[in-house]
Write a protein that holds these residues in place. Structure first.
Motif, mmCIF file in Angstrom:
data_model
loop_
_atom_site.group_PDB
_atom_site.id
_atom_site.type_symbol
_atom_site.label_atom_id
_atom_site.label_comp_id
_atom_site.label_asym_id
_atom_site.label_seq_id
_atom_site.Cartn_x
_atom_site.Cartn_y
_atom_site.Cartn_z
ATOM 1 N N GLU A 68 0.806 -1.222 0.000
ATOM 2 C CA GLU A 68 0.000 0.000 0.000
ATOM 3 C C GLU A 68 0.843 1.278 0.000
ATOM 4 O O GLU A 68 0.597 2.197 -0.775
ATOM 5 C CB GLU A 68 -0.949 -0.009 1.201
ATOM 6 N N GLU A 79 -8.191 5.483 4.448
ATOM 7 C CA GLU A 79 -8.574 4.158 4.944
ATOM 8 C C GLU A 79 -9.189 3.294 3.847
ATOM 9 O O GLU A 79 -9.329 2.088 4.011
ATOM 10 C CB GLU A 79 -9.552 4.293 6.122
ATOM 11 N N GLY A 98 -6.626 0.260 1.344
ATOM 12 C CA GLY A 98 -6.330 -1.144 1.616
ATOM 13 C C GLY A 98 -7.387 -2.070 1.034
ATOM 14 O O GLY A 98 -7.069 -3.112 0.445
ATOM 15 N N ALA A 127 -6.894 -4.842 -1.877
ATOM 16 C CA ALA A 127 -7.207 -6.248 -1.604
ATOM 17 C C ALA A 127 -7.955 -6.837 -2.796
ATOM 18 O O ALA A 127 -7.663 -7.953 -3.251
ATOM 19 C CB ALA A 127 -8.039 -6.363 -0.330
#
Lengths: 95, 249
Positions: B75, B228, B231, B235
């Motif tokens: 990330e 936030e 991520g 994924a």
């Protein structure tokens, strides 16, 4: 959510080789500019064309299928309207 | 070389991450025509990312390819602006995000046409045509939403207030951009800002929408510090390559 449907538009595309625009389908759009952009995205994404026309479907006046006998059949029996009774001089091609 | 590599990651990541965001809408667009439009734009952006990463990987010279850069970094190694990773939200959120980005990208690519790095100039030339269309599309929508119904105006206005704080980062310059600007590889990004503002305002005026006043700015994505949402996005983006390394299809 609004239940109003956007107006329907008919889409005409001119292909790279073609001289005339051909009807390819229809779509919905709120205005003419959106109709053009949608037509670009839906109907030319595989390089189908170099020019687009859109026209609101409601603006098209179409012949009534119920009138098709009166409209079209009278010309069936008039073969003399096809220029097939002329002798072509030699040397004329592409007729 | 190192600076060019980093700059390419910054703009390549912008393309990839926004392309991924728009790809999430595939099959979920508000109408069929718009669904296709948004996924077309997604594919354009992912195509741009491919070109940019290919050149970046070549400059890096460590045997990584475009796929490795796209799918196998962590990330904090992604350098996209925080604007592009913001969730799709409602349709106005998606289109306002796109509009802010498209104006910036059009100005950037126009300037990169004269880059002293020929590869960068070539990438810009190829991408600019697509970007011009993206901007036309998002501008039309911002106008329509702002100057549309009470609800569409409210949502468009709220999206602007919400996303405005992330726009300053598009013009972020550190040592990388300063050196590249000196060498004529890229323009001075700070010079793009007034042009960007002028263009944005010209559309918002037609759309009868307003910019926030006295609002602070936020964003450190260019340094690898993300919101936030990042991520979760990664994924989904990386899942297949992580679970089935080197898979192809």
């Amino acid at each position: 959510m609004s239940t109003n449907e956007w107006p329907l538009w008919e889409v005409f595309i001119r292909s790279k080789q073609g001289l005339n625009h051909k009807h390819v389908g229809s779509l919905r759009a709120a205005d003419a500019e959106m109709a053009l952009q949608n037509a670009r995205d839906v109907y030319t994404r595989r390089s189908e064309g170099i020019s687009i026309w859109v026209v609101q479907s409601a603006l098209i006046t179409a012949s009534d299928p119920a009138d098709s006998e009166a409209y079209f059949e009278p010309s069936d029996s008039k073969v003399y309207r096809h220029p097939t009774f002329y002798d072509l001089p030699d040397g004329i091609e592409h007729m | 070389m190192e600076h060019t590599y980093k700059f390419l990651l910054r703009i390549g990541d912008d393309s990839l991450i926004l392309g991924q965001r728009l790809a999430e809408l595939c099959g979920h667009g508000p109408i069929l025509e718009e669904d296709i439009a948004l996924t077309n734009i997604s594919l354009d952006l992912i195509g741009q990312a491919t070109n940019i990463y290919t050149y970046a990987a070549q400059l890096e010279g460590k045997g990584r390819d475009a796929d490795a850069l796209a799918f196998l970094r962590l990330e904090h190694q992604y350098l996209n602006a925080i604007l592009v990773e913001q969730p799709n939200g409602n349709f106005a959120d998606t289109l306002v995000r796109q509009f802010f980005f498209d104006v910036y990208r059009k100005l950037l690519f126009e300037q990169l046409l004269t880059s002293t790095d020929e590869q960068v100039a070539a990438i810009a030339e190829k991408s600019l045509k697509e970007t011009r269309y993206h901007l036309k599309h998002s501008s039309e929508w911002v106008i329509r939403l702002g100057d549309g119904t009470e609800l569409s105006k409210e949502r468009a206005q709220f999206a602007i207030l919400d996303l405005w704080r992330y726009t300053e980062e598009l013009f972020y310059m550190d040592e990388t951009e300063i050196q590249l600007a000196k060498a004529g590889v890229i323009p001075n990004l700070q010079d793009l800002k007034p042009l960007w503002m002028e263009h944005v305002l010209s559309i918002l005026n037609i759309a009868t929408l307003k910019l926030p006043e006295n609002q602070g700015f936020f964003g450190a994505g260019r340094q690898g510090r993300h919101s936030e949402y990042m991520g979760f996005l990664l994924a989904q983006l990386q899942y297949m390559q992580r679970v089935y390394p080197n898979m192809q299809w």
